[in-house]
Write a protein that holds these residues in place. Structure first.
Motif, PDB file in Angstrom:
ATOM      1  N   SER A  57       0.849  -1.184   0.000  1.00 52.28           N
ATOM      2  CA  SER A  57       0.000   0.000   0.000  1.00 52.28           C
ATOM      3  C   SER A  57       0.891   1.243   0.000  1.00 52.28           C
ATOM      4  O   SER A  57       1.686   1.452   0.903  1.00 52.28           O
ATOM      5  N   LYS A  98      -3.169   3.613  -2.897  1.00 50.72           N
ATOM      6  CA  LYS A  98      -3.651   2.386  -3.516  1.00 50.72           C
ATOM      7  C   LYS A  98      -2.592   1.302  -3.350  1.00 50.72           C
ATOM      8  O   LYS A  98      -1.456   1.577  -2.985  1.00 50.72           O
ATOM      9  N   LYS A 124       0.050  -0.740  -4.869  1.00 48.70           N
ATOM     10  CA  LYS A 124       0.907  -0.584  -6.034  1.00 48.70           C
ATOM     11  C   LYS A 124       2.096  -1.536  -5.933  1.00 48.70           C
ATOM     12  O   LYS A 124       2.464  -1.984  -4.853  1.00 48.70           O
TER      13      LYS A 124
END
Length: 83
Positions: free
Chosen positions: A51, A57, A59
């Motif tokens: 995160s 988000k 990633k």
């Protein structure tokens, strides 16, 4: 129903299963004596999904050093090393 199509489908499934399951049986295992002598110097090939605080988000992060990751999008570092 055509039985030849059913049999050919079954044979295709069995051949596909045999093709992909045979790779797991041939894995080379290292001896316990050799494991102690292995030194890893390159951490660039390891990617982990974490995160990202900047992107907010999940990633992909690339390992720059051991337990130090960098977001592939915003280049922010995530440090998971012990303090």
């Amino acid at each position: 129903m055509i039985w030849s199509s059913f049999i050919m489908g079954g044979m295709t499934v069995l051949m596909t299963y045999a093709l992909f399951s045979s790779d797991r049986d041939e894995e080379d295992e290292l001896d316990p004596e050799e494991v102690d002598n292995i030194v890893v110097n390159d951490f660039s090939g390891r990617h982990v999904t974490l995160s990202c605080q900047t992107c907010r988000k999940l990633k992909k992060h690339k390992e720059v050093e051991q337990n130090l990751y960098q977001c592939t999008k915003c280049k922010r570092h995530v440090d998971l090393r012990a303090s």
